[in-house]
Design a protein around this motif. Structure first.
Motif, PDB file in Angstrom:
ATOM      1  N   ARG A 251       0.776  -1.045   0.088  1.00 22.07           N
ATOM      2  CA  ARG A 251       0.266  -0.219   0.170  1.00 22.07           C
ATOM      3  C   ARG A 251       1.338   1.453  -0.312  1.00 22.07           C
ATOM      4  NH1 ARG A 251      -5.535  -0.462   3.923  1.00 22.07           N
ATOM      5  NH2 ARG A 251      -6.512  -2.077   1.926  1.00 22.07           N
ATOM      6  N   MET A 252       2.027   1.363   0.736  1.00 25.97           N
ATOM      7  CA  MET A 252       2.932   2.422   0.787  1.00 25.97           C
ATOM      8  C   MET A 252       3.210   2.737  -1.075  1.00 25.97           C
ATOM      9  SD  MET A 252       6.427   3.213   3.402  1.00 25.97           S
ATOM     10  CE  MET A 252       7.039   1.944   2.725  1.00 25.97           C
ATOM     11  N   LYS A 253       3.997   1.934  -1.312  1.00 21.79           N
ATOM     12  CA  LYS A 253       4.345   2.159  -2.316  1.00 21.79           C
ATOM     13  C   LYS A 253       3.581   2.336  -3.269  1.00 21.79           C
ATOM     14  CE  LYS A 253       7.055  -1.143  -4.462  1.00 21.79           C
ATOM     15  NZ  LYS A 253       7.319  -2.862  -4.957  1.00 21.79           N
ATOM     16  N   ASP A 254       2.210   1.901  -3.441  1.00 20.15           N
ATOM     17  CA  ASP A 254       0.920   2.282  -4.486  1.00 20.15           C
ATOM     18  C   ASP A 254       0.950   3.395  -4.116  1.00 20.15           C
ATOM     19  OD1 ASP A 254      -1.331   1.914  -5.737  1.00 20.15           O
ATOM     20  OD2 ASP A 254      -2.652   2.385  -4.401  1.00 20.15           O
ATOM     21  N   VAL A 255       0.810   4.001  -2.814  1.00 22.73           N
ATOM     22  CA  VAL A 255       0.309   5.753  -2.625  1.00 22.73           C
ATOM     23  C   VAL A 255       1.808   6.764  -3.117  1.00 22.73           C
ATOM     24  CG1 VAL A 255       0.017   7.357  -1.054  1.00 22.73           C
ATOM     25  CG2 VAL A 255      -1.015   4.990  -1.097  1.00 22.73           C
ATOM     26  N   LEU A 256       2.863   6.150  -2.679  1.00 20.87           N
ATOM     27  CA  LEU A 256       4.078   6.613  -3.350  1.00 20.87           C
ATOM     28  C   LEU A 256       4.247   6.805  -5.178  1.00 20.87           C
ATOM     29  CD1 LEU A 256       6.741   6.076  -0.519  1.00 20.87           C
ATOM     30  CD2 LEU A 256       4.936   7.948  -0.893  1.00 20.87           C
ATOM     31  N   GLU A 257       4.174   6.152  -5.159  1.00 21.71           N
ATOM     32  CA  GLU A 257       4.296   5.862  -6.503  1.00 21.71           C
ATOM     33  C   GLU A 257       3.037   6.396  -7.752  1.00 21.71           C
ATOM     34  OE1 GLU A 257       4.836   1.656  -8.532  1.00 21.71           O
ATOM     35  OE2 GLU A 257       6.019   1.198  -7.185  1.00 21.71           O
TER      36      GLU A 257
END
Length: 251
Positions: free
Chosen positions: A14-20
């Motif tokens: 989820r963190m990668k999804d938001v940051l990307e």
């Protein structure tokens, strides 16, 4: 107090999804919009203020009357600085559904709106279907791609970060009695000409305790207020007034 999350695979995904998502170039056909709620306590004056006079600042009595609570939906498009922030009586599923419809209307040409939210149980397509019915709710939900922040990591939500910064930057000392009255501090504190978000410094002159979104819906609303934290010229605060009275009694 910090709530330290468990750094497991779902958290990282989820963190990668938001940051990307934040790292993408701006695309008008797929805008990225951050969404968050902020509770507001509504206060009204117990006594009339004393207006500013030559050589004397405006004076506000420290006593207030509680007028209940309201909710502020903080809605911001980080890449453009566009805001759709407004007040509601609560943050229930119908209120969330109406806010989602407001966002969809604001981007009529968008193929897909990427919505960044925390994990509140109302932040789902099911809320739209329950509020508007199957056909209309599904049609509205199809306009969005929901991106939830990791659990215990809602600080990845740009709307929450900005709401916290504005609340800390120029909070003032007065109150708001109704959710329909905008606070003038937000637009000036943000420096971007956006509409008010939270009831931080304005005082209501009306007596109605009702909470309606009308006062927060106009992005060209009042921008009258201080320009920075260091240069705010505020009326005498309740705390300062109480200290002054205490010093006078001690003399």
């Amino acid at each position: 107090m910090w709530c330290v999350p468990k750094i497991d695979e779902p958290f990282v995904e989820r963190m990668k999804d938001v940051l990307e998502l934040y790292a993408r170039p701006h695309d008008p056909s797929e805008p990225v919009v951050a969404f968050d709620e902020r509770p507001v306590v509504l206060h009204d004056n117990a006594r009339p203020d004393r207006p500013m006079r030559r050589g004397k600042p405006r004076r506000i009595d420290y006593e207030y009357v509680r007028r209940g609570t309201a909710n502020i939906f903080c809605i911001v498009e980080p890449k453009t600085g566009r805001h759709l922030t407004h007040a509601t009586e609560d943050r229930t599923r119908p209120s969330f559904a109406l806010a989602a419809e407001r966002i969809a209307r604001a981007y009529p040409q968008a193929h897909r709106i990427h919505l960044v939210l925390d994990n509140l149980n109302t932040h789902t397509p099911a809320s739209l279907i329950k509020a508007f019915g199957t056909e209309r709710g599904r049609a509205l939900a199809s306009r969005f791609a929901f991106h939830h922040t990791p659990k215990h990591a809602s600080w990845l939500n740009a709307a929450e970060i900005e709401a916290s910064l504005v609340s800390a930057s120029c909070p003032g000392s007065a109150s708001v009695a109704t959710a329909s009255q905008p606070s003038p501090s937000y637009a000036a504190a943000s420096g971007s000409g956006m509409q008010p978000r939270t009831g931080l410094v304005a005082r209501s002159t009306g007596s109605s305790p009702s909470a309606t979104p009308s006062g927060f819906s106009d992005p060209t609303g009042s921008t009258e207020s201080c320009q920075s934290t260091s240069s705010c010229e505020r009326p005498e605060s309740k705390r300062d007034h109480a200290k002054t009275q205490k010093r006078k009694k001690g003399r």
